[in-house]
Each structure stands twice: as C-alpha cells, then as structure tokens.
Motif scaffolding. Sequence first.
Motif, PDB file in Angstrom:
ATOM      1  N   GLN A   1       0.821  -1.214   0.000  1.00 50.52           N
ATOM      2  CA  GLN A   1       0.000   0.000   0.000  1.00 50.52           C
ATOM      3  C   GLN A   1       0.854   1.262   0.000  1.00 50.52           C
ATOM      4  N   ASP A   2       2.097   1.132   0.380  1.00 54.14           N
ATOM      5  CA  ASP A   2       3.018   2.279   0.360  1.00 54.14           C
ATOM      6  C   ASP A   2       4.380   1.729  -0.006  1.00 54.14           C
ATOM      7  N   ARG A   3       4.716   1.802  -1.257  1.00 52.98           N
ATOM      8  CA  ARG A   3       5.889   1.084  -1.729  1.00 52.98           C
ATOM      9  C   ARG A   3       7.194   1.730  -1.299  1.00 52.98           C
ATOM     10  N   THR A   4       7.104   2.859  -0.582  1.00 55.39           N
ATOM     11  CA  THR A   4       8.336   3.448  -0.054  1.00 55.39           C
ATOM     12  C   THR A   4       8.568   3.020   1.386  1.00 55.39           C
ATOM     13  N   ALA A   5       7.654   2.214   1.928  1.00 57.88           N
ATOM     14  CA  ALA A   5       7.798   1.773   3.321  1.00 57.88           C
ATOM     15  C   ALA A   5       7.885   0.267   3.381  1.00 57.88           C
ATOM     16  N   LEU A   6       8.421  -0.208   4.500  1.00 48.13           N
ATOM     17  CA  LEU A   6       8.514  -1.646   4.680  1.00 48.13           C
ATOM     18  C   LEU A   6       7.362  -2.128   5.537  1.00 48.13           C
ATOM     19  N   LEU A   7       6.824  -3.257   5.153  1.00 46.81           N
ATOM     20  CA  LEU A   7       5.727  -3.855   5.902  1.00 46.81           C
ATOM     21  C   LEU A   7       6.274  -4.716   7.013  1.00 46.81           C
ATOM     22  N   SER A   8       7.354  -5.413   6.699  1.00 45.21           N
ATOM     23  CA  SER A   8       7.888  -6.365   7.653  1.00 45.21           C
ATOM     24  C   SER A   8       9.325  -6.689   7.256  1.00 45.21           C
ATOM     25  N   ALA A   9       9.922  -7.585   8.024  1.00 45.07           N
ATOM     26  CA  ALA A   9      11.269  -8.044   7.691  1.00 45.07           C
ATOM     27  C   ALA A   9      11.350  -9.522   8.003  1.00 45.07           C
ATOM     28  N   PHE A  10      12.308 -10.180   7.424  1.00 45.79           N
ATOM     29  CA  PHE A  10      12.480 -11.595   7.702  1.00 45.79           C
ATOM     30  C   PHE A  10      13.956 -11.909   7.734  1.00 45.79           C
TER      31      PHE A  10
ATOM     32  N   ALA B   1      -0.237 -24.711   1.059  1.00 50.69           N
ATOM     33  CA  ALA B   1       1.201 -24.470   0.997  1.00 50.69           C
ATOM     34  C   ALA B   1       1.833 -24.580   2.383  1.00 50.69           C
ATOM     35  N   THR B   2       1.202 -23.977   3.366  1.00 50.68           N
ATOM     36  CA  THR B   2       1.807 -24.019   4.717  1.00 50.68           C
ATOM     37  C   THR B   2       1.684 -25.417   5.314  1.00 50.68           C
ATOM     38  N   ASP B   3       0.670 -26.178   4.920  1.00 48.92           N
ATOM     39  CA  ASP B   3       0.563 -27.554   5.389  1.00 48.92           C
ATOM     40  C   ASP B   3       1.597 -28.454   4.730  1.00 48.92           C
ATOM     41  N   GLY B   4       1.861 -28.183   3.470  1.00 49.19           N
ATOM     42  CA  GLY B   4       2.667 -29.116   2.688  1.00 49.19           C
ATOM     43  C   GLY B   4       4.145 -28.843   2.686  1.00 49.19           C
ATOM     44  N   TRP B   5       4.543 -27.598   2.893  1.00 55.72           N
ATOM     45  CA  TRP B   5       5.954 -27.273   2.764  1.00 55.72           C
ATOM     46  C   TRP B   5       6.469 -26.557   4.018  1.00 55.72           C
ATOM     47  N   GLU B   6       7.774 -26.647   4.217  1.00 57.89           N
ATOM     48  CA  GLU B   6       8.419 -25.908   5.301  1.00 57.89           C
ATOM     49  C   GLU B   6       8.624 -24.485   4.860  1.00 57.89           C
ATOM     50  N   ILE B   7       7.625 -23.650   5.088  1.00 56.64           N
ATOM     51  CA  ILE B   7       7.739 -22.264   4.620  1.00 56.64           C
ATOM     52  C   ILE B   7       7.135 -21.304   5.635  1.00 56.64           C
ATOM     53  N   ASP B   8       7.489 -20.052   5.506  1.00 60.63           N
ATOM     54  CA  ASP B   8       6.776 -19.000   6.211  1.00 60.63           C
ATOM     55  C   ASP B   8       6.143 -18.099   5.185  1.00 60.63           C
ATOM     56  N   VAL B   9       4.939 -17.632   5.512  1.00 60.66           N
ATOM     57  CA  VAL B   9       4.192 -16.838   4.534  1.00 60.66           C
ATOM     58  C   VAL B   9       3.690 -15.552   5.186  1.00 60.66           C
ATOM     59  N   LEU B  10       3.807 -14.482   4.428  1.00 60.24           N
ATOM     60  CA  LEU B  10       3.144 -13.233   4.812  1.00 60.24           C
ATOM     61  C   LEU B  10       2.303 -12.794   3.623  1.00 60.24           C
ATOM     62  N   ALA B  11       0.989 -12.820   3.851  1.00 62.58           N
ATOM     63  CA  ALA B  11       0.088 -12.491   2.746  1.00 62.58           C
ATOM     64  C   ALA B  11      -0.707 -11.244   3.083  1.00 62.58           C
ATOM     65  N   VAL B  12      -0.850 -10.366   2.081  1.00 69.91           N
ATOM     66  CA  VAL B  12      -1.605  -9.129   2.282  1.00 69.91           C
ATOM     67  C   VAL B  12      -2.895  -9.210   1.469  1.00 69.91           C
ATOM     68  N   ARG B  13      -3.989  -9.137   2.158  1.00 67.58           N
ATOM     69  CA  ARG B  13      -5.271  -9.175   1.460  1.00 67.58           C
ATOM     70  C   ARG B  13      -5.545  -7.854   0.757  1.00 67.58           C
ATOM     71  N   ARG B  14      -6.532  -7.901  -0.120  1.00 62.53           N
ATOM     72  CA  ARG B  14      -6.940  -6.728  -0.876  1.00 62.53           C
ATOM     73  C   ARG B  14      -7.263  -5.533   0.041  1.00 62.53           C
ATOM     74  N   ASP B  15      -7.921  -5.828   1.193  1.00 62.58           N
ATOM     75  CA  ASP B  15      -8.309  -4.749   2.113  1.00 62.58           C
ATOM     76  C   ASP B  15      -7.177  -4.369   3.065  1.00 62.58           C
ATOM     77  N   GLY B  16      -6.008  -4.910   2.869  1.00 64.13           N
ATOM     78  CA  GLY B  16      -4.882  -4.552   3.718  1.00 64.13           C
ATOM     79  C   GLY B  16      -4.666  -5.485   4.890  1.00 64.13           C
ATOM     80  N   GLU B  17      -5.598  -6.368   5.143  1.00 67.09           N
ATOM     81  CA  GLU B  17      -5.452  -7.297   6.268  1.00 67.09           C
ATOM     82  C   GLU B  17      -4.288  -8.242   6.002  1.00 67.09           C
ATOM     83  N   LEU B  18      -3.599  -8.614   7.092  1.00 65.05           N
ATOM     84  CA  LEU B  18      -2.433  -9.481   6.955  1.00 65.05           C
ATOM     85  C   LEU B  18      -2.745 -10.888   7.420  1.00 65.05           C
ATOM     86  N   LEU B  19      -2.136 -11.868   6.756  1.00 65.48           N
ATOM     87  CA  LEU B  19      -2.152 -13.244   7.218  1.00 65.48           C
ATOM     88  C   LEU B  19      -0.696 -13.660   7.293  1.00 65.48           C
ATOM     89  N   ALA B  20      -0.277 -14.259   8.412  1.00 68.30           N
ATOM     90  CA  ALA B  20       1.141 -14.600   8.513  1.00 68.30           C
ATOM     91  C   ALA B  20       1.336 -15.875   9.303  1.00 68.30           C
TER      92      ALA B  20
END
Lengths: 478, 185, 269
Positions: C166-175, C244-263
């Motif tokens: 939503q603001d490409r000059t800012a960071l949402l998170s880090a990993f 994907a999270t059930d099947g693989w060893e991964i971490d996911v950060l997903a941003v919904r259309r309304d800005g809500e986060l799933l992680a």
Amino acid sequence: MNTQLLTTRPEVRRSSRGSVNPFKGQHRRRLLRADLLTVLFWASLAGAIALWLADGGASGFSTPAGSFTALGIVAGLAGMDLVLLMLLLAARLPFIDGAVGHDRALEFHRKLGKPALYLLLAHGILIAIGYGMAEGLDPVTEAVNLWVQVPDMWLAYISMVLFIAVVVTSLVAVRRRFPYEFWYAVHLLTYAAVLTSIPHQFSVGGLFAPGTWQRWYWLAACIGTGAALLHNRVLEPIVATTRHKLSVSRVVQVAPGVVSIEMTGRHLDELTGAGGRFFIWRFLAPGMWWHPHPFSLSAEPLQLGPSGSLRITVRNLGKGSSQLARLKRGTKVAIEGPYGLFSTAARSRNHVVMIGAGIGITPIRALLESTPFNPGDATVILRGRSEKELYLGKEIMDLCQRRGATLYHLTGRRPAGVETWLPADATRSGYRLGSYAPNIAEADVYVCGPAAWAQNVLKDARAAGVREEQLHYERFDW
Amino acid sequence: MRIRAAVSATLASAGILLVGWQSGSHVTEAAGSSIGTSAGTTGTTGSTGASAATGSGSGSSSGTSTSGAASGSGATGSTGSTETTTSAAGAGNGSGTFAGSVSQTRFGNVQVQITVSGGKITDVTALQLTDEDRRSVAISNRAAPLLRSEVLQAQSANVQTIGGATVTSDAYLSSLQAALDAANL
Amino acid sequence: MQPISELGGSALKARTFGSMGTVISLTVPAGAAVADHELDAAVAAVERVFARLDESFSLYRPDSEASRLARGELSLREASAGMRDRYADAVGWRLMTEGAFSPERPDGVLDLSGLIKGYAIAKAGETLQSQGITDWCLNAGGDVLVMGSPVPGSGASWAAGVVDPQDRTALLSAFELGGPADLKTGTRRALATSGSAERGDHIWTAGAGGAEFTQVSVAAADIVTADVLATAIVAGGTAMLHRATDGWEIDVLAVRRDGELLATPGFRA
C-alpha cells in the motif's frame, strides 16, 4: 506341356530369420498415413460445410426459398472441395503417392469425378430455384438474369459447361478406349474449368466476402492446390530432367512389338532404393515431345562413375508407343517421377510373391533385382500366352538363381468360359495361387499385368488368405 | 485399420461440423450485433484446426528412455529438489513423456510424469506421492490473521535487502532496493 | 539478530546489472573476505547465468527456444534437456499446487517465466558457492537468496525487508534469512514475493473476480519453492495458502486486498 515348373532350389534355407520383419515399421507408418489421408479427406469436406455453418448459413432453412439456396450453397462448397481434392490427388504429392500409391490415388481421383459434377450441377440448379423463388421468377428466367446481371457469373456458366465436357469425355474415353492423347487433351480443359469457376465464388454471395476468415481459408485452399500442382507437375519434372540429363543410348527389340529402351544419364543412383519405379517419360524428338508416356523401369538404375544407365521395356500399345521403336540414339529424355508404390516401399512382410503377365513382367524384373529377401523367401510367377511372351525371361531366371527365388513359367491360353488367371491345363489340374506359393498368406504379393487378368490374380490371392494391405497392384494403363 | 480411419474421419468431420454449427448459431443469435459476430467467427478458426488434429493424431508408441544427470540445489536446504530423471519416450512429433524432479514435501516425496503431445500437456500422473503422513502433520504453521503492529517490524536502514512484488527494471530506480544498492555500490 | 545500524553503511558492497526485465543485485560483506576483482568476476559469472537462461526461456525474444516452442517450430522432444527438465518441474509444481501454479498461459502457450527467474537465482547461487564466496545476498527484482552472513563469522542473519504494497516506499515487515540452521524448521535462505499489483499478467488467477491477495511473500529453504508457492498463493487464494503451509516448510506473509495481513509464526513479532 504348357506349364513349366522351373524351381531354383536355394542351397540353405534360413527360415530362422523369418521372425524378424524389417518392414513392419514402414508398413505401419504407411497404413497410418493412408488413414490420415482418409481423415483429412472427410475433414476437408466437413470444413467446407462448416465454413457456411459458421456464417450462420443454417438459418436459411427457415423459408422454402432459403432452403433451396442453402442446399445450393452447400452443394457448391462440397463440389468445389471435391474438385480441389481431385486436383491434389492428381498432383502426385509425395505424401499421397507414398501412402496409397500413384495408381490408387488416380483411381480415387476418377471415382470423385461424377460426385463432383453432380454436386456442381445441383449447385447451379438449386441456386437458380432458390434465388428465383425469392424474387418470384421461374428458375430459367432467374438463370438468365444471373448470367446477364451478376458480374463473373458468365464465367461460372462457361466453367460448368467445361466441367460437364471433361467428366463426360473422361468416362467415355475410358469405356471406348479412346487414345490416351485424346483423353490427355481433354483433361487440360480441367484447368480452364477450375479457373473460370473461381471468380464467382469470391464475388457472388457473402460467405467469402472481403474481411471474412472464410475468404482466407478458401483462398488458401485454392492457392495451395495450385501451388502443389505447379510444384509437382511443372517444377519438379524440370529439375529432375535437368539434373539427370537422360538420353537414349540403345533401343533393343526384345520380342515382336516389344522394345527395351536403354538410357544414360547422371546421378541415377538417386533413383535407386525403396522409392517408386514408375516414371512419366517424354522423348524430346520432333512430333513426340508433347506426348507423355507412363512406364515403369525394367532394370534398376546403375550408376558407374559419372554416367549411369537405366532401362524401360515397352510394348506397342498405341500410336505413341509405336514411334518409340524408331527412337534415335542420343534423343534427349524428360522425366517426371519416380512415382508409385510398386516397390520396396510397399513391403510389409518377409516373404514376397511377384506375379507378372505380358509386358507387366518388366516392372517385376526391376523389383526382383532390388527388393530385399532371404534366399527361399521369394516366388516369381511369369504368365504369358507363349514362352515368347515371357519378356526378359532369361534375365529373370538368372536373377532368381542368383538371389535364391523360386521361379514359375506359366504359359498357354486360359480355358474358355472360366474366370481365371491360369492357363487351361493348370486350371484342369486344380492349381491355385497357393499351389505355387504355399506361404502366400505371409507374403507381400506384387501383381502387374492387364487389368482383367490382374483382378483374377487378386481374387485368388484374397482366397488364399492374403490381406488387402499385402496386395500391391500396378495398373498397366493410365 | 479401415475401422480406425472410418472412426477418426467420422469424429473429425462431426467435430468440425459441430464447431461450425455452434459458431454459426452464435452468429444467428447475435444478428445485428457486430460484436457477437466477430467473436463467434474468431472462435471457429482455432477450433476447426483443433478438431482435425484430434482425429488424425492417433498412433504414438513408447520408445527408449534416457536418464539425465541430477543437479542438486543448495546444500543446506531441507526442501530442495534431490534428483532429476528425465525419461523421454514416444514416437511422433512433439510427443514425449518426461519425469520431473523428486520434491520433498511435508507429506512425502512427490515426483510426477507428464505426457506431452504437440507441445501441449495431455496427461499428468504422479509417480510417487506418499500421502500417508498428511493427516499427522501438525498444523502449527498455519497463516493466521494479525495486525500490522504484530508483524516483524523493520526500517529500511535495518535491512540489507528488500523483497517485494517483482520489480521491473523501470520501477527499480524508485525502489527501496535501489537506495540500498546505491548506498553500498 | 544484530542491529544493522551498528554495522555501518560501509560494511557491505554491492553490484547490480539488468536481466530478465528486472535488476539483479549482488551484495557481499565489505571486509577483506572478497576482493573487488573477485566480486567483479562473481557478478560476471552470475550475469552469464541469467543471460543464458533468459536467452532460451524468454518469450519476448522471438528467437529464443521458448518462443520457437510456443510457435510450434520446435517440439518438446527436440528441445534442450534443460528446457525439458524445467518443463517437467513446472508441471510437477502444477500438480503439487493443484493447478494454482501453471506453466501455461490461458491461451495454452507454454510460459516458464514463472519458474525460470527462481531457477536462475538458484543456479547463480551455486555459481557463487563454486567460486568460494561464502557470504552473499542475491536480489533479483525483489526475490532474495542468501548464503552465510552479512558479518562474516558472526552467524548473524541477513535481514530482508518486505515492501508494503500500500506504500511502496515503506517496509511492511522483515524476515531473517540464512544464519544458523534451525533443526526443526530448516534454514530459510530464500524469500520470494509475488504480487497482483505489478506485472499481474505474470500470474493467472483462476477466478474472474481478481486476486484475493495483493502481495504474498514466502520464505523457504530454496528460492524455486519460495517463488513458485508465492505465485501459487496469489493465484489460488486462501485455500492455496493453507495447502502451501501444510505441505511445505515455509513462512508466509500475505496481504489481502483490504490490507489485512495473514502470517505464519515466522513473520510474527
């Protein structure tokens, strides 16, 4: 004793190798291609009608007048499609030639003649009725109106007349045995008939109007067919003629009325191998150059260093053939070919049985020379009214001895009133094809000779359990 | 063989006619609407060719198989692909069977085999798919909704690299990554 | 994790080049471990990896192998072993993602571009390792693969920021990428982000209603898995996210259309 049995027994019979069949793959591929051609044939017809369906043509059936017009359009589309297919069948395309053979392609070409004509006639009549009904006119008045008022339609009428002329004369020519020359001249009119029919297809009626994809499809079909004809019947022969530079080196009388014409040329090794053995020859001498002669090789091309030689053996059949006996040494020869499937390309089995009669023996001679078989796996049967008619008999016996083939000479007249390909005494003794070649059911059977005789051989072969795909028959007329 | 030809020819012709009919009825329905007409006719061009191809394309058979060498990915990965066997089989143009890499997933090893004909995938089969552990996988790693304040926070000064939805070379110059790169060049 | 500000701006050095329609940067610690000429050689090698793959796999080059394949001039049987292997991989991924990731465009044209950037990054990583470089961070258009640490020998992780869609000059998170191996989850060396906002034409959404997520970041052990799954989740929505999270060893950060986060927990503070 008219029936002779000349058996050249092979010293060792290697039947253990019979289990490996090197022709299986080529046979399967050939059948697949033949099937593919069948599919393409019907698909093209369906495609022609689909062009019209896709344009919403079926809605025309809502009125009586529209129904006539719709049927007329469908008949015209299917008829033109058949005409294009006929041209392609006669275009000597390698793909068709290698799958079903030159003679069978032409046989099919002939069979399409009448249906195509009927469709085109129906096209004209139905359209005249349909248009007439829509305008409240009788079909004849409507036809005249079309002729007078619609551009390009006068050409279409000429085309129709030419089509009728071509088909009728072809049918009559075959039945009455008109000279080949006459038939050939009439067939040239086909091109005029097709060309005069094309303008109205694109200018009259909306199906092929500018901007439609149907127009492009139809244009591509017409242009593609024309290009195939031009390439295979004009360009290829010119290339082959200039490359091989054939000229007559010797004309030898083999028997009364039968001559062998030997020719020398270049790169003749390219004509050896599994391909067809049938060429169309034109001897470039005054009064002869325009006359194409269809003959098969009677000896495999031989290339020694820069110059090679090949041979055809010809019997005096018509006016054109009789001139051939007087050919001068050094006469240049133009060729088209090779065509046909009367060759190793048609093989499907290890065993092979070759049966020739009269002048039809000569292609058997060339086949025997080149087609692969193990000693003991080949049978050659030569048929003639007398020993003198077994042309090239001495050469064939030598080849049989060298290669380990079993050879039979069958001479004498056939019995009166009996449909058979055998001489009378053999028939009385109850001989069948299987008597000479016991394993014929497992063999490729090559038959070459007069049409009626050959049909009897084929019948006998089928009765002996030979399947259609194992039968290879070269018609010895055009 | 004649039966094969007859069946294929019938199917191909029927298919072509059907497609023609279908697009023709679109034309009729959309009579007066030029948009409908053009859509209907365009559809036919492609489909006509496809039907013809279906009818003719019978007769591929299996052939030899070759196996290629493996290329393993990074050493430390736990999920990395381990081996690649490529077996090519089939006759005719554009057809063949290929086996993909063996991939380790939480529910076991997966390897698939694809069959390709004329450049299009016609069949996909799983060669190995051990699915038995799937139910026992502890679903502890599910993604759950969370507030923005709950996610790991970072300032651009605190990171060495920036991940983001695919940055085109055009968009790169205005991206945070470009600033980082510029600082370290 | 060591605060980066203490490392100072001069602690890293980077090189960039353009390929595959994006910009690739290679970052290494600035210490004596990698001399400038070694870095230049490494960048050249990485550039060759990208160029070679781009040459055969890109559909925007009319003479590429992929283009000839798409036009039907070349059959897959005649294609190079590399092409066939990637194709097999791509189809394997399609099966494993139940169709969410597909190597074919809706028009049926084979398009391996969704796979090939990740593959190129992985190959480039192997090249760097073979050159004896132990600490590096490779970023290709926002997809990241790392090795070792930004501070050689310290065991510190590379910190990868995730842009806020939503603001490409800012960071949402880090990993945190790389660092010491975690026995339970393995080491996440790769972070790939896929979005429906930019170059959305690269991801084909199953439904007509548009993508559920505007941006999905996946951290995994290898970059191809991360890249493919990020793509698949954007295309396949929440259902694919859970698969994907059930099947693989991964971490996911997903941003919904309304800005809500799933992680997944790995993205949680």
